[in-house]
Scaffold this motif. Sequence first.
Motif, PDB file in Angstrom:
ATOM      1  N   PRO A   1       3.697  -6.797  -2.628  1.00 17.65           N
ATOM      2  CA  PRO A   1       4.369  -5.535  -2.308  1.00 17.65           C
ATOM      3  C   PRO A   1       3.509  -4.331  -2.680  1.00 17.65           C
ATOM      4  CG  PRO A   1       5.585  -6.761  -3.999  1.00 17.65           C
ATOM      5  CD  PRO A   1       4.376  -7.561  -3.642  1.00 17.65           C
ATOM      6  N   ILE A   2       3.747  -3.227  -2.012  1.00 18.61           N
ATOM      7  CA  ILE A   2       3.054  -1.974  -2.324  1.00 18.61           C
ATOM      8  C   ILE A   2       3.450  -1.565  -3.742  1.00 18.61           C
ATOM      9  CG2 ILE A   2       2.826   0.474  -1.721  1.00 18.61           C
ATOM     10  CD1 ILE A   2       3.594  -0.389   1.185  1.00 18.61           C
ATOM     11  N   PRO A   3       2.475  -1.270  -4.608  1.00 17.59           N
ATOM     12  CA  PRO A   3       2.800  -0.910  -5.992  1.00 17.59           C
ATOM     13  C   PRO A   3       3.658   0.356  -6.079  1.00 17.59           C
ATOM     14  CG  PRO A   3       0.428  -1.259  -5.718  1.00 17.59           C
ATOM     15  CD  PRO A   3       1.039  -1.268  -4.362  1.00 17.59           C
ATOM     16  N   ARG A   4       4.485   0.377  -7.091  1.00 20.38           N
ATOM     17  CA  ARG A   4       5.361   1.527  -7.343  1.00 20.38           C
ATOM     18  C   ARG A   4       4.561   2.643  -8.007  1.00 20.38           C
ATOM     19  NH1 ARG A   4      10.919   0.668 -10.720  1.00 20.38           N
ATOM     20  NH2 ARG A   4      11.605   2.829 -10.888  1.00 20.38           N
ATOM     21  N   PRO A   5       4.613   3.846  -7.446  1.00 25.45           N
ATOM     22  CA  PRO A   5       3.913   4.960  -8.090  1.00 25.45           C
ATOM     23  C   PRO A   5       4.625   5.398  -9.375  1.00 25.45           C
ATOM     24  CG  PRO A   5       5.004   5.701  -6.078  1.00 25.45           C
ATOM     25  CD  PRO A   5       5.244   4.224  -6.190  1.00 25.45           C
ATOM     26  N   GLU A   6       3.937   6.196 -10.166  1.00 27.79           N
ATOM     27  CA  GLU A   6       4.525   6.653 -11.435  1.00 27.79           C
ATOM     28  C   GLU A   6       5.829   7.402 -11.234  1.00 27.79           C
ATOM     29  OE1 GLU A   6       2.389   8.570 -14.637  1.00 27.79           O
ATOM     30  OE2 GLU A   6       0.580   7.509 -13.989  1.00 27.79           O
ATOM     31  N   SER A   7       5.861   8.318 -10.275  1.00 27.91           N
ATOM     32  CA  SER A   7       7.110   9.028  -9.977  1.00 27.91           C
ATOM     33  C   SER A   7       7.369   8.891  -8.486  1.00 27.91           C
ATOM     34  CB  SER A   7       7.024  10.495 -10.398  1.00 27.91           C
ATOM     35  OG  SER A   7       6.064  11.167  -9.634  1.00 27.91           O
ATOM     36  N   GLU A   8       8.636   8.671  -8.171  1.00 30.35           N
ATOM     37  CA  GLU A   8       8.995   8.399  -6.787  1.00 30.35           C
ATOM     38  C   GLU A   8      10.468   8.725  -6.585  1.00 30.35           C
ATOM     39  OE1 GLU A   8       8.066   4.599  -4.010  1.00 30.35           O
ATOM     40  OE2 GLU A   8       9.076   4.120  -5.883  1.00 30.35           O
ATOM     41  N   SER A   9      10.801   9.282  -5.442  1.00 32.31           N
ATOM     42  CA  SER A   9      12.205   9.529  -5.119  1.00 32.31           C
ATOM     43  C   SER A   9      12.826   8.223  -4.616  1.00 32.31           C
ATOM     44  CB  SER A   9      12.334  10.611  -4.045  1.00 32.31           C
ATOM     45  OG  SER A   9      11.906  10.115  -2.794  1.00 32.31           O
ATOM     46  N   VAL A  10      14.146   8.174  -4.615  1.00 35.12           N
ATOM     47  CA  VAL A  10      14.844   6.988  -4.133  1.00 35.12           C
ATOM     48  C   VAL A  10      14.542   6.779  -2.648  1.00 35.12           C
ATOM     49  CG1 VAL A  10      17.112   5.950  -3.755  1.00 35.12           C
ATOM     50  CG2 VAL A  10      16.633   7.123  -5.904  1.00 35.12           C
ATOM     51  N   VAL A  11      14.539   7.853  -1.873  1.00 30.66           N
ATOM     52  CA  VAL A  11      14.254   7.737  -0.437  1.00 30.66           C
ATOM     53  C   VAL A  11      12.859   7.170  -0.220  1.00 30.66           C
ATOM     54  CG1 VAL A  11      13.904   9.049   1.695  1.00 30.66           C
ATOM     55  CG2 VAL A  11      15.860   9.565   0.231  1.00 30.66           C
ATOM     56  N   LYS A  12      11.876   7.681  -0.954  1.00 33.97           N
ATOM     57  CA  LYS A  12      10.505   7.171  -0.808  1.00 33.97           C
ATOM     58  C   LYS A  12      10.402   5.724  -1.275  1.00 33.97           C
ATOM     59  CE  LYS A  12       8.123  11.458  -0.558  1.00 33.97           C
ATOM     60  NZ  LYS A  12       7.015  12.287  -0.893  1.00 33.97           N
ATOM     61  N   ALA A  13      11.172   5.361  -2.288  1.00 37.96           N
ATOM     62  CA  ALA A  13      11.177   3.970  -2.742  1.00 37.96           C
ATOM     63  C   ALA A  13      11.716   3.052  -1.651  1.00 37.96           C
ATOM     64  CB  ALA A  13      12.010   3.826  -4.015  1.00 37.96           C
ATOM     65  N   ILE A  14      12.766   3.479  -0.985  1.00 41.29           N
ATOM     66  CA  ILE A  14      13.328   2.671   0.102  1.00 41.29           C
ATOM     67  C   ILE A  14      12.301   2.520   1.224  1.00 41.29           C
ATOM     68  CG2 ILE A  14      15.086   2.604   1.918  1.00 41.29           C
ATOM     69  CD1 ILE A  14      16.998   3.940  -0.159  1.00 41.29           C
ATOM     70  N   LYS A  15      11.607   3.598   1.546  1.00 43.04           N
ATOM     71  CA  LYS A  15      10.570   3.524   2.585  1.00 43.04           C
ATOM     72  C   LYS A  15       9.447   2.576   2.152  1.00 43.04           C
ATOM     73  CE  LYS A  15      11.410   8.064   4.578  1.00 43.04           C
ATOM     74  NZ  LYS A  15      10.904   9.414   4.809  1.00 43.04           N
ATOM     75  N   ARG A  16       9.015   2.689   0.888  1.00 41.91           N
ATOM     76  CA  ARG A  16       7.943   1.824   0.373  1.00 41.91           C
ATOM     77  C   ARG A  16       8.371   0.357   0.402  1.00 41.91           C
ATOM     78  NH1 ARG A  16       7.604  -0.309  -4.589  1.00 41.91           N
ATOM     79  NH2 ARG A  16       9.034   1.193  -5.505  1.00 41.91           N
ATOM     80  N   LEU A  17       9.579   0.089  -0.066  1.00 44.99           N
ATOM     81  CA  LEU A  17      10.063  -1.283  -0.100  1.00 44.99           C
ATOM     82  C   LEU A  17      10.270  -1.838   1.309  1.00 44.99           C
ATOM     83  CD1 LEU A  17      12.489  -0.857  -3.105  1.00 44.99           C
ATOM     84  CD2 LEU A  17      10.408  -2.269  -3.066  1.00 44.99           C
ATOM     85  N   SER A  18      10.756  -1.000   2.220  1.00 43.79           N
ATOM     86  CA  SER A  18      10.931  -1.446   3.611  1.00 43.79           C
ATOM     87  C   SER A  18       9.590  -1.789   4.245  1.00 43.79           C
ATOM     88  CB  SER A  18      11.626  -0.358   4.431  1.00 43.79           C
ATOM     89  OG  SER A  18      12.938  -0.163   3.971  1.00 43.79           O
ATOM     90  N   GLU A  19       8.574  -1.024   3.913  1.00 44.21           N
ATOM     91  CA  GLU A  19       7.236  -1.306   4.426  1.00 44.21           C
ATOM     92  C   GLU A  19       6.662  -2.566   3.779  1.00 44.21           C
ATOM     93  OE1 GLU A  19       2.864   0.823   4.588  1.00 44.21           O
ATOM     94  OE2 GLU A  19       4.649   2.100   4.559  1.00 44.21           O
ATOM     95  N   SER A  20       6.855  -2.710   2.486  1.00 40.03           N
ATOM     96  CA  SER A  20       6.355  -3.890   1.790  1.00 40.03           C
ATOM     97  C   SER A  20       7.023  -5.163   2.299  1.00 40.03           C
ATOM     98  CB  SER A  20       6.616  -3.792   0.284  1.00 40.03           C
ATOM     99  OG  SER A  20       5.822  -2.817  -0.324  1.00 40.03           O
ATOM    100  N   TYR A  21       8.331  -5.091   2.432  1.00 39.56           N
ATOM    101  CA  TYR A  21       9.116  -6.261   2.820  1.00 39.56           C
ATOM    102  C   TYR A  21       9.507  -6.155   4.295  1.00 39.56           C
ATOM    103  CZ  TYR A  21       9.495  -7.139  -2.200  1.00 39.56           C
ATOM    104  OH  TYR A  21       9.222  -7.390  -3.520  1.00 39.56           O
ATOM    105  N   PHE A  22       8.533  -5.866   5.139  1.00 39.84           N
ATOM    106  CA  PHE A  22       8.773  -5.652   6.565  1.00 39.84           C
ATOM    107  C   PHE A  22       9.406  -6.859   7.242  1.00 39.84           C
ATOM    108  CE2 PHE A  22       4.545  -7.361   6.046  1.00 39.84           C
ATOM    109  CZ  PHE A  22       4.496  -8.372   6.986  1.00 39.84           C
TER     110      PHE A  22
END
Length: 124
Positions: free
Chosen positions: A56-77
Motif C-alpha cells: 500500500p501507499i505509505p501514510r504521510p505524517e499528516s493527512e486529511s480523512v478525505v485524502k486518506a480515503i483517496k490514498r487507500l482507494s488507490e492502494s487497494y484498487f
Amino acid sequence: MPTQKKLPPEQRKLLDLYSMLDEQNRLSLMAFAEFLSARGVEETKSEPEPLQTFKPIPRPESESVVKAIKRLSESYFMLERDQMFSETSSLMMAHVMQGRGAVEVIDDLEALFERHYQRYRDGD
C-alpha cells in the motif's frame, strides 16, 4: 442586469443550505462532498500487481480523512468500493459530523481496507 442560468431545484436547495452554514460546517460539507465524488471515480489499471508484491501507499505524517480515503482507494484498487461504502461513509461521518479525530478515523479506515483486502486474498 445580466441573465443568470436557472439552477435545478436540488442544486438551488444545496446552495441555500450551504449559505446557512457557519464556516466550520461549510468545510465539513465540502469534505464530505469531495469524499462522495471520489468514490464515483473509477480508475482503470492495466494489470493488477501479483498479491505477494502488493504494497500500500505509505501514510504521510499528516493527512486529511478525505485524502486518506483517496490514498487507500488507490492502494487497494482491486477492492470493490461498493462493498466498503457503508463502513467508509460511517467513519467519514463520525469525523465530519461528530468531530472524531482524523488520526483515529484514518487508523480505522486503514484497518477496514486491510480487512477487506485479506478477504479478497482469501477469495471471499
